[in-house]
Design an enzyme around this catalytic site. Structure first.
Site, short mmCIF file in Angstrom:
data_model
loop_
_atom_site.label_atom_id
_atom_site.label_comp_id
_atom_site.label_asym_id
_atom_site.label_seq_id
_atom_site.Cartn_x
_atom_site.Cartn_y
_atom_site.Cartn_z
N LYS A 33 1.39 -14.60 5.27
CA LYS A 33 2.84 -14.78 5.33
C LYS A 33 3.58 -13.52 5.76
O LYS A 33 4.73 -13.58 6.18
CB LYS A 33 3.37 -15.25 3.98
CG LYS A 33 3.26 -14.23 2.86
CD LYS A 33 3.86 -14.76 1.57
CE LYS A 33 3.79 -13.73 0.45
NZ LYS A 33 4.37 -14.24 -0.81
N LYS A 35 2.15 -9.33 6.81
CA LYS A 35 1.41 -8.62 7.84
C LYS A 35 -0.06 -8.54 7.46
O LYS A 35 -0.40 -8.33 6.29
CB LYS A 35 1.96 -7.19 8.02
CG LYS A 35 3.36 -7.11 8.60
CD LYS A 35 3.79 -5.66 8.75
CE LYS A 35 5.15 -5.54 9.39
NZ LYS A 35 5.56 -4.11 9.53
N GLY A 112 1.35 -20.16 3.26
CA GLY A 112 0.48 -21.31 3.05
C GLY A 112 0.49 -21.79 1.61
O GLY A 112 0.73 -21.02 0.69
N THR A 136 -4.69 -14.41 -2.05
CA THR A 136 -3.23 -14.22 -2.00
C THR A 136 -2.76 -12.93 -2.66
O THR A 136 -1.56 -12.65 -2.67
CB THR A 136 -2.52 -15.42 -2.64
OG1 THR A 136 -3.10 -15.71 -3.92
CG2 THR A 136 -2.67 -16.66 -1.77
N GLY A 174 0.77 5.07 -17.28
CA GLY A 174 -0.08 6.20 -16.92
C GLY A 174 -1.41 5.79 -16.34
O GLY A 174 -2.40 6.51 -16.47
N ILE A 177 -1.65 3.94 -10.48
CA ILE A 177 -0.43 3.97 -9.67
C ILE A 177 0.57 4.97 -10.23
O ILE A 177 1.15 5.78 -9.50
CB ILE A 177 0.20 2.56 -9.59
CG1 ILE A 177 -0.76 1.59 -8.88
CG2 ILE A 177 1.54 2.61 -8.85
CD1 ILE A 177 -0.30 0.14 -8.93
N VAL A 179 0.07 7.60 -12.20
CA VAL A 179 -0.40 8.98 -12.09
C VAL A 179 -0.28 9.49 -10.66
O VAL A 179 0.16 10.62 -10.42
CB VAL A 179 -1.86 9.08 -12.61
CG1 VAL A 179 -2.53 10.35 -12.13
CG2 VAL A 179 -1.88 9.01 -14.13
N HIS A 431 -24.78 24.66 0.43
CA HIS A 431 -24.01 25.73 -0.21
C HIS A 431 -23.17 26.45 0.83
O HIS A 431 -23.66 26.75 1.92
CB HIS A 431 -24.98 26.73 -0.86
CG HIS A 431 -24.30 27.92 -1.47
ND1 HIS A 431 -23.60 27.84 -2.65
CD2 HIS A 431 -24.20 29.20 -1.04
CE1 HIS A 431 -23.12 29.03 -2.94
NE2 HIS A 431 -23.45 29.87 -1.98
#
Length: 454
Positions: A33, A35, A112, A136, A174, A177, A179, A431
Site C-alpha cells: 500500500k 513503498k 489489500g 503486513t 528503554g 528504538i 536507546v 591484529h
C-alpha cells in the site's frame, strides 16, 4: 489470473519471499500500500542508521582535537542530515524495485484485504493465489490514554522528519528504538532522559551489557529513570511535563514514545477467513504456516523477533517451503541482535539468565576492551562476554563498544555451528582489530588466556 503466491506486504519479509519464490520459478504478485521496502527501508532500520552515522560524525568532530585533528563543530544542519538519509533510502529503494522487476515479480500498489483463503482484494481487483503470504508488518505502539499529536508527543517516525534539534527530549521506553534515538538526540546536542519501567536499559539483553551501556550513557550525559512507570503527560506552551508513577515530574521540549511496535492486523480480514490472531499477532507454526492451509505469515506480523533480517529469513524459508524444498525451521536464539547506539550493543545466543531458566550449566568469560588496542584507537570502552555450556559449545556472545556490532557475524557463526571454545581458540584473529576481543575471550574460556587475567 491465478498466481502461485500472493504476498500481502512489501517490507523486508514480503519482498524477500517474493524474490526467492521467483528464483524458484513461482509466479508471484506482491501487494504493497505504501513503498516497497516497508518500515525497515523507509521508516526504520535504514534511515535511523543514517541518523546515527551523522550523530557519530558530530561526536567525532567534537572530539577531533584528542586525535590531533583541528576541526570545529558548528552545529547540526537538519536539512543536510535529511538529505543524506534520504539519498541512502532512495538508492536502496530503487535497488529493490529493480531486483523485483528483474525477477519477474508483479508489483501492485494499493491496500489489500483478505477476502478468502486464496484471495486478496485491492480496490476493485481480486488477486488469487495457490498460497498467500501475509506480511503486513507493524506500527508504533502507544500506551492507553497517551495521545500522539506529532508535535509535542511524537514517535520514531516523526523523528525522521524533524525540522530542528530540540533542546530537550524525554524518551519513553528503554528498548532498542528508544536507546538508539536517545543516542542520536544527545549527539545532536539535546538534553535527554530515558524512562524505562523495567530495571535496566535494553532489558532483553545480558544484564552486564545493559549496565555497561548505562555507564556509557551516564558519561555522555544521557539521564535515565529505571524501574518506574509512566503516569501521564501534559503539554505546555514550551513543551511537555511528564509525571512518573513515583510522583516525580520531568520537563522537556518533546516526549518521544518508543514503547515498541505492534502488528498491523486489524481490519485486514484475517480472522474472518479463519486465521488465528492473538493480541494482534498472527499465530504460526515453525514454518510460518497459519491456521488456514496454504496461508503463511511472516515478519513483524507474527510473534518472532522484530528484526528485518529475521523477516528476510522467514520470507526465504516460506518461499522454499512452498516450493517443496523442506527448509529447516529458524532457530531464533541464533539470530544476531544489534542496538546501534554509541556504544553499540550486540548479541547472539542466550543470556546467562536464560541459561539458568533452561537448566543449562554454563561457564563464562569477559574480555574488557581496555586491553584491545584497536578499541583504544577508536576511543571506546566496553567488553565481550562469551558464555558456553559446561564442557560444551558456546551458547551466547554479548558485546558492548563502538562499532562492536560488526563482530556479531563471527558470534552468530560460532553459536549456530555449535563451536566449542577450544575450537574457536585455535583460530587466528588479525591484529590490531576489535575482533581480537572475541578471540581473547575464547582463549580465556578455553583455559589458555593470553592478554587477560583468569
Amino acid at each position: 489470473m491465478a498466481y502461485d503466491i500472493v504476498v500481502l506486504g512489501g517490507g523486508s519479509g514480503g519482498y524477500a519471499c517474493a524474490l526467492r519464490a521467483a528464483e524458484l520459478g513461482k509466479s508471484v504478485v506482491l501487494i504493497e500500500k505504501d513503498k516497497i521496502g516497508g518500515t525497515c527501508l523507509h521508516r526504520g532500520c535504514i534511515p535511523t542508521k543514517a541518523l546515527l552515522h551523522s550523530a557519530e560524525v558530530a561526536d567525532e568532530t567534537r572530539e577531533s582535537a584528542s586525535y590531533g585533528v583541528r576541526a570545529r563543530f558548528e552545529g547540526i544542519d537538519v536539512q543536510g542530515v535529511h538529505a543524506f538519509k534520504d539519498k541512502i533510502v532512495t538508492r536502496a529503494w530503487k535497488g529493490v524495485q529493480g531486483l523485483l522487476k528483474g525477477a519477474g515479480v508483479t508489483v501492485v500498489e494499493g491496500e489489500g484485504r483478505l477476502i478468502g483463503p486464496d484471495r486478496v482484494q485491492v480496490g476493485e481487483e481480486v488477486y488469487e493465489g495457490r498460497n498467500l503470504v501475509l506480511a503486513t508488518g507493524s506500527a508504533p505502539r502507544s500506551l492507553p490514554g497517551l495521545e500522539i499529536d506529532g508535535e509535542r508527543v511524537i514517535t520514531s517516525e516523526h523523528t525522521l522528519r524533524m525540522d530542528h534539534v530540540p533542546s530537550s527530549v524525554i524518551v519513553l521506553g528503554g528498548g532498542v528504538i528508544g536507546v538508539e534515538l536517545a543516542s542520536v538526540y544527545r549527539s545532536f546536542g539535546a538534553e535527554v532522559t530515558i524512562v524505562e519501567a523495567l530495571p535496566h536499559l535494553l532489558p532483553a539483553e545480558e544484564e552486564s551489557s545493559s549496565k555497561l551501556l548505562e555507564r556509557a550513557f551516564r558519561r555522555r550525559g544521557i539521564k535515565y529513570e529505571l524501574g518506574v512507570f509512566f503516569d501521564g503527560v501534559k503539554t505546555t506552551e514550551t513543551g511537555v511535563v511528564v509525571t512518573l508513577a513515583n510522583g516525580k515530574t520531568l520537563d522537556a521540549e518533546l516526549l518521544l514514545v518508543a514503547v515498541g511496535r505492534g502488528p498491523v492486523s486489524a481490519g485486514m480480514g484475517f480472522e474472518e477467513q479463519g486465521v488465528t490472531v492473538e493480541r494482534g499477532a498472527v499465530v504460526v507454526d515453525e514454518h510460518c504456516r497459519t491456521s488456514v492451509p496454504g496461508v503463511y505469515a511472516i515478519g513483524d506480523l507474527i510473534p518472532t523477533p522484530q528484526l528485518a533480517h529475521a523477516g528476510f529469513a522467514e520470507g526465504i524459508m516460506v518461499a522454499e517451503h512452498i516450493a517443496g524444498l523442506n527448509p529447516p525451521p529458524i532457530n531464533y536464539d541464533g539470530v544476531p541482535r544489534i542496538t546501534y547506539s554509541d556504544p553499540e550493543v550486540a548479541s547472539v545466543g542466550i543470556t546467562s539468565a536464560q541459561a539458568a531458566e533452561r537448566g543449562i550449566e554454563i561457564v563464562e568469560q569477559v574480555y574488557d576492551l581496555a586491553g584491545n588496542p584497536k578499541s583504544q584507537i577508536l576511543g571506546t570502552s566496553g567488553a565481550v562476554k562469551v558464555i558456553a555450556q559446561k564442557d560444551g559449545p558456546v551458547v551466547g556472545v554479548h558485546m558492548v563498544g563502538r562499532r562492536i556490532g560488526e563482530l556479531v557475524t563471527e558470534g552468530q557463526l560460532i553459536y549456530n555451528w555449535e563451536a566449542l571454545p577450544s575450537e574457536v581458540a585455535q583460530l587466528i584473529h588479525a591484529h590490531p582489530t576489535q575482533s581480537e576481543a572475541m578471540g581473547e575471550a575464547m582463549l580465556a574460556l578455553a583455559g589458555k588466556p593470553l592478554h587477560v587475567h583468569n
